[in-house]
Enzyme design. Structure first.
Site, mmCIF file in Angstrom:
data_model
loop_
_atom_site.group_PDB
_atom_site.id
_atom_site.type_symbol
_atom_site.label_atom_id
_atom_site.label_comp_id
_atom_site.label_asym_id
_atom_site.label_seq_id
_atom_site.Cartn_x
_atom_site.Cartn_y
_atom_site.Cartn_z
ATOM 1 N N LYS A 156 0.851 -1.200 0.000
ATOM 2 C CA LYS A 156 0.000 0.000 0.000
ATOM 3 C C LYS A 156 0.883 1.246 0.000
ATOM 4 O O LYS A 156 2.081 1.176 0.327
ATOM 5 C CB LYS A 156 -0.917 0.009 1.229
ATOM 6 N N ARG B 119 0.246 -1.172 -5.629
ATOM 7 C CA ARG B 119 -0.061 -0.818 -4.239
ATOM 8 C C ARG B 119 -1.489 -0.301 -4.141
ATOM 9 O O ARG B 119 -1.972 0.348 -5.071
ATOM 10 C CB ARG B 119 0.876 0.293 -3.735
ATOM 11 N N HIS C 182 -7.138 -2.318 -14.618
ATOM 12 C CA HIS C 182 -7.070 -3.637 -13.990
ATOM 13 C C HIS C 182 -7.284 -4.700 -15.069
ATOM 14 O O HIS C 182 -8.197 -4.571 -15.891
ATOM 15 C CB HIS C 182 -8.151 -3.755 -12.913
HETATM 16 C C1 GRF Z 1 -1.350 -4.428 -16.594
HETATM 17 O O1 GRF Z 1 -1.808 -5.707 -16.958
HETATM 18 C C2 GRF Z 1 -2.323 -3.730 -15.698
HETATM 19 O O2 GRF Z 1 -3.648 -4.029 -15.979
HETATM 20 C C3 GRF Z 1 -1.957 -4.245 -14.341
HETATM 21 O O3 GRF Z 1 -0.544 -4.363 -14.365
HETATM 22 C C4 GRF Z 1 -0.105 -4.516 -15.721
HETATM 23 C C5 GRF Z 1 0.864 -3.412 -16.001
HETATM 24 O O4 GRF Z 1 1.463 -3.516 -17.260
HETATM 25 N N1 GRF Z 1 -2.481 -3.383 -13.313
HETATM 26 P P1 GRF Z 1 2.408 -2.348 -17.791
HETATM 27 O O5 GRF Z 1 3.446 -2.047 -16.722
HETATM 28 O O6 GRF Z 1 1.558 -1.152 -18.092
HETATM 29 O O7 GRF Z 1 3.034 -2.912 -19.028
#
Ligand code: GRF
Length: 207
Positions: free
Chosen positions: A65, A93, A111
């Site tokens: 976090k 985090r 996400h």
């Molecule tokens: C992505 O899959 C995003 O959805 C998740 O972490 C990953 C980050 O990928 N939260 P990047 O660092 O933008 O290539």
């Protein structure tokens, strides 16, 4: 124009997709800085190569976090770079105070699942293990929960019988790189309003 601060922990492909959309004139925004909680995260190198100010922010002693002093250090960094909007892009985090309240309806996350299914870590793997036939990604506002804020944009991908965690995540990321600039464009154009849990998207920008 959105003055964006991007927060990440990893390779930064979503940061790149936002940067590219701005460079192509598709998104009226500026990435003012990139901050990472991991000193050698590739997102920092990527940003520096593109000439975007980038810095490591120490979030110790917490691991999962950003809270208290670490959050204040992040706020100072964002203020130093005149940021008025925060985009989490692979930032690993949960956001707590004082950062949480500093950008009301001005902080979003991406996400790698169709929320509210599969919050938390490695969501593409969760979808695969569960046997879901659809996976995808969600851009949402940040609230106090984990992956719970109002949803702005979602894009789905089919799960294939022969998918591995890697192949599924790779196809989800292709959609992420469309969804994130799209969500930011809707916000930058003033078309997004939050009504309770629901995000309304106006058909046109305000006159
Ligand atoms: C992505 O899959 C995003 O959805 C998740 O972490 C990953 C980050 O990928 N939260 P990047 O660092 O933008 O290539």
């Amino acid at each position: 124009m959105l003055k964006i601060g991007v927060l990440g922990s990893g390779k930064g492909s979503n940061f790149q997709s936002i940067y590219d959309a701005i460079a192509a004139g598709l998104l009226d925004a500026e990435i003012r800085c990139v901050a990472a909680d991991v000193p050698d995260a590739y997102i920092l190198e990527r940003a520096r190569k593109l000439g975007v100010p980038a810095g490591f922010i120490d979030c110790a002693p917490f691991k999962t976090k950003i809270e208290g002093d670490g959050a204040q250090r992040m706020l100072d960094f964002l203020a130093d770079h005149d940021v008025d909007f925060v985009a989490l892009a692979g930032f690993m985090r949960i956001v707590k105070e004082p950062l949480l309240s500093a950008f009301p309806e001005r902080m979003v996350n991406i996400h790698p699942a169709l929320l509210p299914a599969f919050p938390g870590l490695e969501s593409w793997k969760q979808a695969l293990d569960y046997g879901a036939k659809l996976a995808g990604c969600t851009v949402h506002f940040i609230d106090a929960g984990m992956d719970t804020g109002p949803i702005i944009v979602q894009r789905a991908v089919a799960v294939h019988d022969d998918d591995t965690a890697e192949t599924l995540h790779a196809r989800i990321q292709i959609e992420e790189h469309i969804a994130y600039p799209e969500a930011l464009r809707l916000i930058a154009d003033g078309r997004v309003s939050v009504v309770g849990r629901r995000v309304r998207i106006a058909a046109h920008p305000p006159a």
